[in-house]
Design a protein around this motif. Structure first.
Motif, PDB file in Angstrom:
ATOM      1  N   UNK A 188      12.525 -11.072  -4.614  1.00 48.95           N
ATOM      2  CA  UNK A 188      11.744 -12.167  -4.835  1.00 48.95           C
ATOM      3  C   UNK A 188      12.528 -13.439  -4.537  1.00 48.95           C
ATOM      4  N   UNK A 189      11.745 -14.524  -4.046  1.00 41.52           N
ATOM      5  CA  UNK A 189      12.455 -15.631  -3.455  1.00 41.52           C
ATOM      6  C   UNK A 189      11.555 -16.610  -3.869  1.00 41.52           C
TER       7      UNK A 189
ATOM      8  N   UNK B  36       7.919 -12.737  -1.283  1.00 36.27           N
ATOM      9  CA  UNK B  36       8.333 -11.277  -1.791  1.00 36.27           C
ATOM     10  C   UNK B  36       8.438 -10.623  -0.555  1.00 36.27           C
ATOM     11  N   UNK B  37       9.853 -10.090  -0.659  1.00 28.56           N
ATOM     12  CA  UNK B  37      10.552  -9.526   0.715  1.00 28.56           C
ATOM     13  C   UNK B  37      10.702  -8.207   0.307  1.00 28.56           C
ATOM     14  N   UNK B  38      10.000  -7.282   1.343  1.00 34.86           N
ATOM     15  CA  UNK B  38      10.300  -6.133   1.326  1.00 34.86           C
ATOM     16  C   UNK B  38      10.791  -5.229   2.298  1.00 34.86           C
ATOM     17  N   UNK B  39      11.488  -4.249   2.258  1.00 33.66           N
ATOM     18  CA  UNK B  39      12.420  -3.726   3.247  1.00 33.66           C
ATOM     19  C   UNK B  39      11.689  -2.873   4.260  1.00 33.66           C
TER      20      UNK B  39
ATOM     21  N   UNK C  22       0.943  -2.625  -2.557  1.00 33.82           N
ATOM     22  CA  UNK C  22       0.392  -2.716  -1.383  1.00 33.82           C
ATOM     23  C   UNK C  22       0.100  -4.077  -0.983  1.00 33.82           C
ATOM     24  N   UNK C  23       0.359  -5.226  -1.736  1.00 38.77           N
ATOM     25  CA  UNK C  23      -0.062  -6.442  -1.605  1.00 38.77           C
ATOM     26  C   UNK C  23       0.689  -7.103  -0.053  1.00 38.77           C
ATOM     27  N   UNK C  24       1.709  -6.578   0.197  1.00 34.39           N
ATOM     28  CA  UNK C  24       2.521  -6.716   1.168  1.00 34.39           C
ATOM     29  C   UNK C  24       2.311  -5.890   2.242  1.00 34.39           C
ATOM     30  N   UNK C  25       1.785  -6.395   3.280  1.00 28.05           N
ATOM     31  CA  UNK C  25       1.482  -5.470   4.585  1.00 28.05           C
ATOM     32  C   UNK C  25       1.986  -6.279   5.788  1.00 28.05           C
ATOM     33  N   UNK C  26       2.387  -5.397   6.622  1.00 23.14           N
ATOM     34  CA  UNK C  26       2.904  -5.859   8.121  1.00 23.14           C
ATOM     35  C   UNK C  26       2.898  -4.844   9.209  1.00 23.14           C
ATOM     36  N   UNK C  27       2.870  -5.179  10.466  1.00 26.78           N
ATOM     37  CA  UNK C  27       3.229  -4.459  11.570  1.00 26.78           C
ATOM     38  C   UNK C  27       4.896  -4.332  11.759  1.00 26.78           C
ATOM     39  N   UNK C  28       5.393  -4.991  11.390  1.00 31.97           N
ATOM     40  CA  UNK C  28       6.811  -4.742  11.513  1.00 31.97           C
ATOM     41  C   UNK C  28       7.646  -5.144  10.065  1.00 31.97           C
ATOM     42  N   UNK C  29       8.630  -4.458   9.947  1.00 30.38           N
ATOM     43  CA  UNK C  29       9.506  -4.585   8.697  1.00 30.38           C
ATOM     44  C   UNK C  29      11.052  -5.141   8.865  1.00 30.38           C
ATOM     45  N   UNK C  30      11.690  -5.612   8.053  1.00 27.03           N
ATOM     46  CA  UNK C  30      11.187  -6.101   6.753  1.00 27.03           C
ATOM     47  C   UNK C  30       9.904  -7.070   6.981  1.00 27.03           C
TER      48      UNK C  30
ATOM     49  N   UNK D  13       7.690 -10.443   4.502  1.00 26.33           N
ATOM     50  CA  UNK D  13       7.594 -11.242   3.401  1.00 26.33           C
ATOM     51  C   UNK D  13       5.947 -11.604   3.078  1.00 26.33           C
ATOM     52  N   UNK D  14       5.670 -11.318   2.051  1.00 24.38           N
ATOM     53  CA  UNK D  14       4.299 -11.945   1.411  1.00 24.38           C
ATOM     54  C   UNK D  14       4.596 -13.221   0.795  1.00 24.38           C
TER      55      UNK D  14
END
Length: 75
Positions: free
Chosen positions: A22-23, A42-45, A56-64, A66-67
């Motif tokens: 968390x930032x 909210x950073x997720x790896x 599941x709040x943070x979604x992305x096509x690429x990782x890591x 940030x929400x």
């Protein structure tokens, strides 16, 4: 608000290790409560960490990824 988002993105580039981080960007050191943040990132790896740590709040096509949640209640 844009500078707070940029600060979160810049800081996230330095994260190495945890699955979730968390930032918070706050206005001053006197502001320490969750209600005082300007923006929260909210950073997720990876996708699995996003499901486990953020529900599941943070979604992305690429990782890591940030929400971003920016409300600036004192704005």
């Amino acid at each position: 608000m844009d500078s707070a988002k940029a600060a979160i993105q810049d800081y996230a580039k330095t994260i190495d290790g945890p699955l979730n981080y968390g930032i918070n960007v706050i206005r001053s050191k006197a502001d320490k409560g969750i209600e005082d943040y300007v923006c929260h990132g909210e950073w997720v790896k990876d996708e699995q960490a996003a499901r486990v740590y953020t529900g599941g709040r943070v979604t992305s096509d690429t990782w890591p990824a940030i929400g971003m949640y920016c409300s600036d209640p004192k704005g």
